[in-house]
Write a protein that holds these residues in place. Structure first.
Motif, mmCIF file in Angstrom:
data_model
loop_
_atom_site.group_PDB
_atom_site.id
_atom_site.type_symbol
_atom_site.label_atom_id
_atom_site.label_comp_id
_atom_site.label_asym_id
_atom_site.label_seq_id
_atom_site.Cartn_x
_atom_site.Cartn_y
_atom_site.Cartn_z
ATOM 1 N N TYR A 7 0.847 -1.187 0.000
ATOM 2 C CA TYR A 7 0.000 0.000 0.000
ATOM 3 C C TYR A 7 0.883 1.239 0.000
ATOM 4 O O TYR A 7 1.940 1.257 0.632
ATOM 5 C CB TYR A 7 -0.886 0.061 1.255
ATOM 6 C CG TYR A 7 -1.950 -0.987 1.299
ATOM 7 C CD1 TYR A 7 -3.216 -0.740 0.779
ATOM 8 C CD2 TYR A 7 -1.697 -2.236 1.877
ATOM 9 C CE1 TYR A 7 -4.204 -1.719 0.833
ATOM 10 C CE2 TYR A 7 -2.678 -3.204 1.918
ATOM 11 C CZ TYR A 7 -3.927 -2.939 1.397
ATOM 12 O OH TYR A 7 -4.896 -3.905 1.442
ATOM 13 N N SER A 9 0.324 5.254 0.920
ATOM 14 C CA SER A 9 -0.693 6.113 1.535
ATOM 15 C C SER A 9 -1.162 7.214 0.587
ATOM 16 O O SER A 9 -2.347 7.557 0.568
ATOM 17 C CB SER A 9 -0.190 6.692 2.859
ATOM 18 O OG SER A 9 0.954 7.488 2.674
ATOM 19 N N GLN A 11 -1.337 7.031 -2.726
ATOM 20 C CA GLN A 11 -2.229 6.393 -3.701
ATOM 21 C C GLN A 11 -3.587 6.081 -3.079
ATOM 22 O O GLN A 11 -4.616 6.195 -3.741
ATOM 23 C CB GLN A 11 -1.590 5.120 -4.263
ATOM 24 C CG GLN A 11 -0.433 5.398 -5.175
ATOM 25 C CD GLN A 11 0.265 4.130 -5.652
ATOM 26 O OE1 GLN A 11 -0.140 3.017 -5.325
ATOM 27 N NE2 GLN A 11 1.324 4.301 -6.425
ATOM 28 N N GLU A 12 -3.585 5.709 -1.812
ATOM 29 C CA GLU A 12 -4.844 5.415 -1.127
ATOM 30 C C GLU A 12 -5.671 6.690 -0.954
ATOM 31 O O GLU A 12 -6.898 6.666 -1.100
ATOM 32 C CB GLU A 12 -4.587 4.744 0.216
ATOM 33 C CG GLU A 12 -5.828 4.334 0.968
ATOM 34 C CD GLU A 12 -6.659 3.244 0.284
ATOM 35 O OE1 GLU A 12 -7.810 3.038 0.723
ATOM 36 O OE2 GLU A 12 -6.185 2.603 -0.679
ATOM 37 N N ARG A 15 -7.179 7.302 -4.270
ATOM 38 C CA ARG A 15 -8.266 6.353 -4.524
ATOM 39 C C ARG A 15 -9.531 6.774 -3.782
ATOM 40 O O ARG A 15 -10.624 6.768 -4.345
ATOM 41 C CB ARG A 15 -7.841 4.943 -4.101
ATOM 42 C CG ARG A 15 -8.863 3.854 -4.493
ATOM 43 C CD ARG A 15 -8.528 2.507 -3.895
ATOM 44 N NE ARG A 15 -8.731 2.465 -2.448
ATOM 45 C CZ ARG A 15 -9.922 2.427 -1.845
ATOM 46 N NH1 ARG A 15 -11.024 2.443 -2.545
ATOM 47 N NH2 ARG A 15 -10.009 2.373 -0.524
ATOM 48 N N ARG A 16 -9.371 7.160 -2.523
ATOM 49 C CA ARG A 16 -10.537 7.517 -1.708
ATOM 50 C C ARG A 16 -11.183 8.831 -2.137
ATOM 51 O O ARG A 16 -12.395 8.978 -2.026
ATOM 52 C CB ARG A 16 -10.143 7.599 -0.231
ATOM 53 C CG ARG A 16 -9.829 6.263 0.375
ATOM 54 C CD ARG A 16 -9.479 6.388 1.843
ATOM 55 N NE ARG A 16 -9.066 5.106 2.404
ATOM 56 C CZ ARG A 16 -8.905 4.894 3.698
ATOM 57 N NH1 ARG A 16 -9.133 5.870 4.567
ATOM 58 N NH2 ARG A 16 -8.520 3.705 4.128
ATOM 59 N N VAL A 40 -5.919 7.921 6.655
ATOM 60 C CA VAL A 40 -5.560 6.781 5.805
ATOM 61 C C VAL A 40 -4.520 5.907 6.496
ATOM 62 O O VAL A 40 -4.637 4.676 6.520
ATOM 63 C CB VAL A 40 -5.062 7.277 4.422
ATOM 64 C CG1 VAL A 40 -4.292 6.198 3.683
ATOM 65 C CG2 VAL A 40 -6.242 7.751 3.590
ATOM 66 N N ASP A 43 -6.026 3.812 9.194
ATOM 67 C CA ASP A 43 -6.704 2.625 8.649
ATOM 68 C C ASP A 43 -5.704 1.572 8.178
ATOM 69 O O ASP A 43 -5.855 0.379 8.487
ATOM 70 C CB ASP A 43 -7.613 3.008 7.478
ATOM 71 C CG ASP A 43 -8.791 3.870 7.894
ATOM 72 O OD1 ASP A 43 -9.079 3.972 9.109
ATOM 73 O OD2 ASP A 43 -9.422 4.450 6.985
ATOM 74 N N LEU A 44 -4.710 1.985 7.432
ATOM 75 C CA LEU A 44 -3.769 1.027 6.846
ATOM 76 C C LEU A 44 -2.900 0.348 7.898
ATOM 77 O O LEU A 44 -2.557 -0.830 7.746
ATOM 78 C CB LEU A 44 -2.898 1.700 5.781
ATOM 79 C CG LEU A 44 -3.641 2.165 4.528
ATOM 80 C CD1 LEU A 44 -2.706 2.945 3.603
ATOM 81 C CD2 LEU A 44 -4.279 0.995 3.796
ATOM 82 N N LEU A 52 3.806 -0.824 3.788
ATOM 83 C CA LEU A 52 3.179 0.482 3.635
ATOM 84 C C LEU A 52 4.237 1.532 3.326
ATOM 85 O O LEU A 52 5.171 1.717 4.106
ATOM 86 C CB LEU A 52 2.430 0.865 4.918
ATOM 87 C CG LEU A 52 1.880 2.292 5.004
ATOM 88 C CD1 LEU A 52 0.884 2.564 3.886
ATOM 89 C CD2 LEU A 52 1.263 2.525 6.378
#
Length: 146
Positions: A7, A9, A11-12, A15-16, A40, A43-44, A52
């Motif tokens: 993952y 962070s 990119q997440e 995405r969100r 984020v 959560d990750l 990560l």
């Protein structure tokens, strides 16, 4: 190489939100982005068995530093300013570098602020210097004992 889910962070966040980081910065400023980043990473870091990658400024949040340190093994990829300048000179996706200030000066200022925070939570540090990504990954795996 570790056969773990990866993952990033940033990119997440993209995405969100359905938007790129530069747009989030433009709309919400750095403060709004950092709130998103903190959420984020919260959560990750609850996930198990992942790798990560975090954005460079994630360590500015004490809560994020605590989560990263408590919930995983933190590897600080230390990169000389010269290499950072070379890697980012054509990158328009880094809002903090899109200013009138010279990129080297921005990177030096950010390093002065962030490097002690990285050192505070790092389980170990790997100097990237002239190494390839594969060589850096191999060095990390060796240090992890896998």
């Amino acid at each position: 190489m570790l056969h773990l889910e990866f993952y990033d962070s940033d990119q997440e966040i993209e995405r969100r939100t359905g938007a790129d980081i530069a747009w989030v910065f433009d709309l919400e400023g750095e403060e709004g982005f950092r709130v998103r980043e903190e959420n984020v990473i919260q959560d990750l870091t609850e996930l198990q068995g992942i790798v990560l990658a975090t954005g460079g400024g994630s360590v500015l949040s004490k809560e994020t530093r605590n989560r990263l340190s408590a919930r995983g093994i933190v590897v600080y990829l230390e990169t000389p300013i010269e290499k950072q300048v070379a890697r980012t000179q054509r990158d328009k996706r880094r809002p903090l570098l899109q200013t009138e200030e010279a990129p080297r000066e921005v990177l030096e200022r950010l390093a002065a602020e962030r490097n002690p925070l990285y050192a505070e939570i790092a389980d170990f540090t790997v100097r990237t210097d002239e190494q390839s990504a594969r060589a850096v990954a191999s060095q990390i795996i060796d240090q992890l004992g896998f």
